[in-house]
Structures are given as C-alpha cells and as structure tokens.
Design an enzyme around this catalytic site. Sequence first.
Site, PDB file in Angstrom:
ATOM      1  CG  ASP A 100      21.318 -24.834  -2.475  1.00  0.00           C
ATOM      2  OD1 ASP A 100      20.804 -24.619  -3.527  1.00  0.00           O
ATOM      3  OD2 ASP A 100      21.611 -23.543  -1.791  1.00  0.00           O
TER       4      ASP A 100
ATOM      5  CB  SER B   7      25.184 -18.089  -2.709  1.00  0.00           C
ATOM      6  OG  SER B   7      24.201 -17.944  -1.610  1.00  0.00           O
TER       7      SER B   7
ATOM      8  CG  HIS C  24      20.902 -20.670  -4.013  1.00  0.00           C
ATOM      9  ND1 HIS C  24      21.305 -21.353  -3.184  1.00  0.00           N
ATOM     10  CD2 HIS C  24      21.204 -19.385  -4.177  1.00  0.00           C
ATOM     11  CE1 HIS C  24      22.111 -20.416  -2.328  1.00  0.00           C
ATOM     12  NE2 HIS C  24      21.883 -19.022  -3.037  1.00  0.00           N
TER      13      HIS C  24
END
Length: 463
Positions: free
Chosen positions: A236, A314, A204
Amino acid sequence: MVDLSQPSGRTRCRVRNSRRLAISLTGAALAWMCSTQSMMPRAAAQQTYSGPSQAYSGPSQAYSGPSRYASPQGASATASIDSTAKPALTAPGQIRSLRPSLDPSTSSVSSSSISSASIGTLPTAQSIQARREALFRELADEFDAFDRLGNLVRKVSQLVKPSVIHIEAHKSETKGGQYESYDEAGSGVVIDTADGLWVLTNRHVILGSQPAEILLRSADGRQYHPSRILSDESTDVAVMKVPDLRLPPARTGDSNQVNIGDFTIAIGSPFGLSHSVTFGILSAKGRRDLSLGDQKIDLQDFFQTDAAINPGNSGGPLLNLRGEVIGLNTAIASSSGGSEGIGFAIPINMAVQVADELIRHGRLRRGYLGVTLEPDFTVSDLGPLQAVATGGAKVKGVRRGSPAALANLQRGDIIVEFNGSHVDNDDHLVAQVGLTPIGSVVPMIIYRDGKRYRTEVKLTDVN
C-alpha cells in the site's frame, strides 16, 4: 547445514485484541457527488468541516471537601456553650468557655486560657492573595520544565509542515448501475531520493485516479499535479513525481530504532482539514495480522500509535520529536469510523525501501523463498523448545527447485531467525523475505527434531 551448540532467542510479546473493531484505511471520502455529465469543479477542493459542534453539558462539579483554612482541631470561631448543657468544670467554681467574655471585669478566663482554646482564625483577603501568588509562582516554575516538551512539538510542526502535502484525488465508480463521482482526501510527504524529490503516500489514497485528477496542495497554498504515479499493492505504498516541485524534503529517521512509549506526532488532512497536527506515543510495534477491509496488504509490519489518526490522514508522516519521519500513517481500528486511539503506520524504512524499488524498477521486486508456512503454529506448539525459542515459523511444505529446497529445508523445520533477525511468526517471516534484496545470500537458524541448525539461502524474485 551446521549444528549449533548454543541456543539463542529473543522474547516475543504479541498483543491480541479482545474487542472486535473494524480496521479501515484512512483515506477520507468527502461528502459531495458529481453527475455523469460533469466533473466536480476545483473550487470545491477547499472544504471546511461542518459537523456538529460538541459542547460539554454534564453536571457542574463543585469542591465540597473540608476548608483549606479550617481551625485547628476542628474548632469554630463562632462556637459557644449550649446554655442547656451542663458545663464541665476544670477547677472548682470555674467554667472554661469556648467564647471569651466581652466584659473583662466579669471574665475569669485569662489570656493564656483564651489562646489554649484553639480558636480558629479566618483568612484575610491579603493572606488569600499571597497564597494565590505563591501558587502562581510554583506553577510558573513547573510549567517552564513541562513547556520544553510543548516547545518541541511546536518546533517539529513548524519544521515539517512545509514538507507535507494535502491530496485530493477525484474518483468515479459505478454502484448498482448508478455512476458516482467524488473526491477522496489524503496526505503525502516530500522525500529526497536518488531520482530527486518525490511525494510519498498510500496507494489507496490515489487508487483509481489519473494524474490530472489528483490535486496536491502545499502548506503555503501552492498547487501541483503529478506527472507520474507508481504504486505497490502488497504494501500500500505509492510515490508521485511532481514537475517543478520546490518544497523542502522531510528528513527520514531509522524506524528500527523506535521504541514503544516514544512520543509521536502525526500530520495530515483528517476529514479534509489539511495540515492538522496530533500528538501521542508509539503504542506497539510489529502489527502484522490486520484485515484492512477489501484491500489485501501482504507485507505488514505496522507501528501502532494513539496519536489521533482519522480518515484523510492516510499517507501523512508519523514523526519523532527530532522532526524525523518514522512512519507513514495508513489505517485505523474503529467501531465508530473515527479515531479511537488505535492508528497504524508503515515503518519509514519499509516505505522508503519500497519507494526506491518502484522508482528504480517500476515495481517492488519481492524476495522468494519457496516454502508454505503453517498459519496456526504458535509458541505453545514449540513444546520443549520453549526453553530456547520464543517464536518462529513452521515449514508446511517446500516447493521443488526453490531457494528453500536448494538450502535443504524440510517439512517440519521451524525457522527462528532470518538474516540475523528473530522471527516472531509466519507473517513476520513473509514480510522479511519479501523485503530482502533479490540475490542476497541470507543466513537462517532453524530447529529440526529438537536440534538447532544454521543454513544459508539465496533469494530469487517472486515474479
């Protein structure tokens, strides 16, 4: 199918969150936009956080307890007899005073009676300083032991920072008929694979960006652009190939050996502040029922940590105190949008396995069993089997011609063990099957009609 006489099982512990929190992926959308005619200049890539400073403005708190130097039995050095009170006699005609007379000739109190009156002594400046010096020495001794932990954190940070990448991905989208352009900040970590060095991150973080729109910056300021991007939606996980990348790869640990309570360190770019370090513990394992906003992640097996993770973390590494990567920071649960001590990371064994599949085959080849599972099945539904089983996944249906059908699985079977590992629930089984190499012959333990059986299944590719 073999009937097993000896039951087995492992304890299952599952924590359910009683508070509704929004769980979101931790890519950070920075606060500037571009017009449809021009892209954002790269000079804007170096950002500093300009949010409001927060200073403590609460009431000051002063210690109001008893004095450390109070006189024995609470006697005061300036106490005296009330002239209006009727004194008690200790002997005929003798008054026992709490204050010795200044006139020796008129005093009937001996030196021994003065000392027995428990007169307090005020501390001198020398005694106070001596006490302070003693406390400083005690603190120094205790700090030497405690500082060993801080020294580990410092060494891990210095060791791994060169392997951590700051990512800025330029993205554009149309909302409500209006074109918007923005940069999203994230993190990555350099890993060594059979195909050389790759940058491991979350899908993402770079989703929707072309390689030329992704800027990678190392801790020493060097900048790169990836030449190839591979990603998997179901986990992901993404990897990027970077030409002429001359950075040391991080060392990966064994995430299967991580335990709740282990110390953890997170490195990333929270709110665009690159290469920030936070410290905490591993709070939980096996979080598999997370709803991650608009993105659906099918194969979940998250670690939970209270090391501060914010938007921009992230794709950054979660580390142990050996300096080994044990997870890939991915999401947070928050009611405010910031860190509330509930962060989630993909175990590194899982992330590296997916990365290897992407590099070798261009996609994740997921294992296929061919069953439909009962999502509402819980431990309480085991009935009498609770004495021998603490979890499992109940088969709701079997697809014709599937590996499960060839293994003679039936509706109502409860799968309690897969490939030598205990099955907690349906989500756990889905993750295990999906990450099992294609073509593997895998043993399973099931319960059918209260009896325990063993069978084997050969997995095929879900595609």
